[in-house]
Design a protein around this motif. Sequence first.
Motif: not given
Length: 172
Positions: A105, A153, A163
């Motif tokens: 992320s 995530v 994700h």
Amino acid sequence: MKKLKLFTAVLFVAVVSATGFAQSNKTVVENAIASKYHTTLVAAIKAAGLVETLSGEGPFTVFAPTNQAFNKLPKGTLAMLLKPENKSKLAAVLTYHVVAGNLDSKAIIAAIKKGNGAATLTTVHGGKLVGKIVGEDVVLTDEKGNNAKVTAVDITSSNGVIHVINKVVLSK
């Protein structure tokens, strides 16, 4: 941005706690199999003959649609794709959800910032997904203009990262 980071961290912990989903010593496929929210995705991966590929060395970044995401497809679409004669079409849909590399992320958010609010991700299928931050969410826009929100995530796997997304993304 602090709210986004806190939100994604809390959401990740909630998903992992609720499902026991993430185990970094397992592949992306093994972690998907461990999730009760991804049984449709796993069935599709098996039907498309992608288990061995996605169990390989990678690294892969997988945007994994939930069962509910597959249920949002037009009626009959999933059944049609799961037919043996449509194996190549199904594989194309699934590989459009995979990006080569290990994009956690932080990397995705950094790419969006570097791109002045948008990051274009090239999928293994060869198509493009555009990532943006909308409010506190990371949203992917597919080549048809549909949006999928990232809902969890950084599910770390031995050969990449997963994700979770709330819609199936589609190429042209």
